[in-house]
Design an enzyme around this catalytic site. Structure first.
Site, PDB file in Angstrom:
ATOM      1  N   SER A 169       0.856  -1.191   0.000  1.00  0.00           N
ATOM      2  CA  SER A 169       0.000   0.000   0.000  1.00  0.00           C
ATOM      3  C   SER A 169       0.890   1.238   0.000  1.00  0.00           C
ATOM      4  O   SER A 169       1.669   1.414  -0.925  1.00  0.00           O
ATOM      5  CB  SER A 169      -0.952  -0.026   1.200  1.00  0.00           C
ATOM      6  OG  SER A 169      -1.882   1.039   1.124  1.00  0.00           O
ATOM      7  N   THR A 170       0.829   2.065   1.031  1.00  0.00           N
ATOM      8  CA  THR A 170       1.594   3.306   1.063  1.00  0.00           C
ATOM      9  C   THR A 170       3.091   3.028   0.927  1.00  0.00           C
ATOM     10  O   THR A 170       3.657   2.252   1.689  1.00  0.00           O
ATOM     11  CB  THR A 170       1.348   4.042   2.392  1.00  0.00           C
ATOM     12  OG1 THR A 170      -0.052   4.082   2.658  1.00  0.00           O
ATOM     13  CG2 THR A 170       1.904   5.454   2.336  1.00  0.00           C
ATOM     14  N   HIS A 195      -2.796  -1.231  -3.340  1.00  0.00           N
ATOM     15  CA  HIS A 195      -3.951  -0.344  -3.193  1.00  0.00           C
ATOM     16  C   HIS A 195      -3.815   0.822  -4.160  1.00  0.00           C
ATOM     17  O   HIS A 195      -2.913   1.647  -4.030  1.00  0.00           O
ATOM     18  CB  HIS A 195      -4.053   0.178  -1.759  1.00  0.00           C
ATOM     19  CG  HIS A 195      -4.298  -0.893  -0.744  1.00  0.00           C
ATOM     20  ND1 HIS A 195      -3.985  -0.756   0.588  1.00  0.00           N
ATOM     21  CD2 HIS A 195      -4.846  -2.128  -0.881  1.00  0.00           C
ATOM     22  CE1 HIS A 195      -4.329  -1.850   1.242  1.00  0.00           C
ATOM     23  NE2 HIS A 195      -4.845  -2.696   0.374  1.00  0.00           N
ATOM     24  N   MET A 288       0.015   1.326   4.979  1.00  0.00           N
ATOM     25  CA  MET A 288      -0.750   1.775   6.134  1.00  0.00           C
ATOM     26  C   MET A 288      -1.914   0.821   6.373  1.00  0.00           C
ATOM     27  O   MET A 288      -2.571   0.389   5.428  1.00  0.00           O
ATOM     28  CB  MET A 288      -1.263   3.189   5.854  1.00  0.00           C
ATOM     29  CG  MET A 288      -2.095   3.811   6.961  1.00  0.00           C
ATOM     30  SD  MET A 288      -2.511   5.542   6.580  1.00  0.00           S
ATOM     31  CE  MET A 288      -3.498   5.373   5.083  1.00  0.00           C
ATOM     32  N   ASP A 291      -4.426  -4.570   6.114  1.00  0.00           N
ATOM     33  CA  ASP A 291      -4.813  -5.447   5.013  1.00  0.00           C
ATOM     34  C   ASP A 291      -3.687  -6.436   4.714  1.00  0.00           C
ATOM     35  O   ASP A 291      -2.533  -6.053   4.586  1.00  0.00           O
ATOM     36  CB  ASP A 291      -5.139  -4.628   3.768  1.00  0.00           C
ATOM     37  CG  ASP A 291      -5.782  -5.449   2.665  1.00  0.00           C
ATOM     38  OD1 ASP A 291      -6.332  -6.522   2.958  1.00  0.00           O
ATOM     39  OD2 ASP A 291      -5.728  -5.006   1.500  1.00  0.00           O
TER      40      ASP A 291
END
Length: 356
Positions: A169-170, A195, A288, A291
């Site tokens: 993600s991030t 994401h 972040m 998940d």
């Protein structure tokens, strides 16, 4: 961890956007908007004066565009940056360039009904700004040409006997680029959930394909999963893998949010655990939230090897930390060692696996 609010400078040429972002961010007690700037030249002076923790940055601005300002900023004074960009094709490409340059994250600016659209993104924006305030900024220029892989498979290596599943993600754009660009063409098949909205994933796949020895594509429903290929979950749809005879295939569909996301890392990893069992490698990279933690745990329980990016190299040590604390991560590694570990596992685990 500091309890002080994240101090934010908003950089955007639109007075309306500056006002809306100020109102949205100021509503969160964990954020203090300390100033705004209408262009990079004003922003440069305000950064010197105010020393913000985070800046939000528009891409299309007068006198100097956001990408050029970001390039100069990351060279001279690296700091956490959250891009605010449009969902257009051009906006997607520019945002990915920004993430490759070192921007921590981005928020997609709606193209219609700006005020209402941004208001709906208020919570997302605030969460990303607060996460960025604690992020480790890692500056890296994207490769311009396809490099020779930094790794060579060892004797006995077989790419046909394992499947690799990666969630991020991030900070994931930079992390995935580093891992995938380090893999040789003879690598095992890789499936990825990052994401990212729908308008970004096809662009990201094309950019990766241009710098990697492996072939990178956006996953399509029913596509056979082959060695030497990487399949990226399309934005706003889940990616799963399933068995079809002796083969693995992509299953794409569903727009429900799982663990708060679509596409969801958990959805992918649960499917890999069920379809591939011990013949798989699961990896959680920077991001972040949580998940992927339960999916990775299921993969490990099913006999798969599981890896997590370590704290020191994660832009945001959220997803890898939760997965580690939940028991899903067997081995934590610095980002630069993950590609090599994939190949090492394939050598050790190659016997008796299903050929894809």
């Amino acid at each position: 961890m500091s309890t002080n609010p994240a101090r934010v400078l908003i950089v955007d040429d639109s007075a309306l956007i500056r006002q809306l972002l100020t109102e949205l961010l100021s509503a969160d007690p964990g954020i203090e908007v300390i100033g705004t700037a209408q262009d990079p030249y004003v922003a440069r002076e305000k950064i010197k004066q105010l020393n913000p923790d985070v800046i939000t940055l528009d891409i299309e601005m007068p006198r100097m565009d956001g990408l050029e300002f970001l390039r100069r900023l990351m060279a001279l004074r690296p700091m956490p940056v959250v891009m605010v960009s449009s969902l257009t094709q051009q906006g997607a490409d520019a945002t990915l360039q920004a993430l490759e340059m070192g921007a921590v994250d981005y928020v997609a600016k709606p193209t219609q009904d700006l005020q209402h659209g941004l208001a709906e993104k208020g919570k997302e924006l605030a969460e990303k700004v607060k996460a960025a305030a604690t992020a480790r900024v890692r500056v890296k220029q994207a490769p311009k040409v396809r490099p020779a892989s930094t790794l060579t498979p060892a004797a006995g290596f077989s790419s046909t006997e394992m499947i690799v599943a990666i969630g991020a993600s991030t900070g994931g754009v930079e992390a995935l680029t580093e891992v995938l660009a380090s893999l040789p063409a003879a690598s095992p098949a890789v499936v990825v959930t990052q994401h990212m909205p729908a308008s970004f994933t096809s662009t990201f796949a094309r950019r990766l394909n241009g710098i990697c020895a492996v072939n990178v594509v956006e996953a399509t429903n029913g596509a056979r999963i082959l060695p030497g290929h990487v399949y990226l979950a399309p934005g706003d749809q889940h990616l799963r893998i399933s068995r079809s005879g002796a083969n693995y295939v992509c299953s794409v569909g569903g727009q429900d949010r799982v663990t708060g996301h679509c596409p969801s890392v958990d959805v992918l990893l649960h499917s890999v655990a069920n379809a591939a069992g011990k013949n798989a490698i699961g990896i959680i990279l920077t991001g972040m939230g949580k998940d992927g933690a339960q999916g990775l745990l299921q993969m490990r329980t099913a006999g798969a090897k599981t890896l997590g990016q370590d704290e020191g190299t994660s832009v945001v040590y959220g997803m890898p930390k939760v997965a580690f604390e939940a028991g899903g991560v067997e081995t934590q590694l610095p980002l630069g060692k993950i590609a090599g570990k994939i190949l090492d596992i394939c050598v050790k685990e190659k016997g008796g696996a299903i050929r894809v």
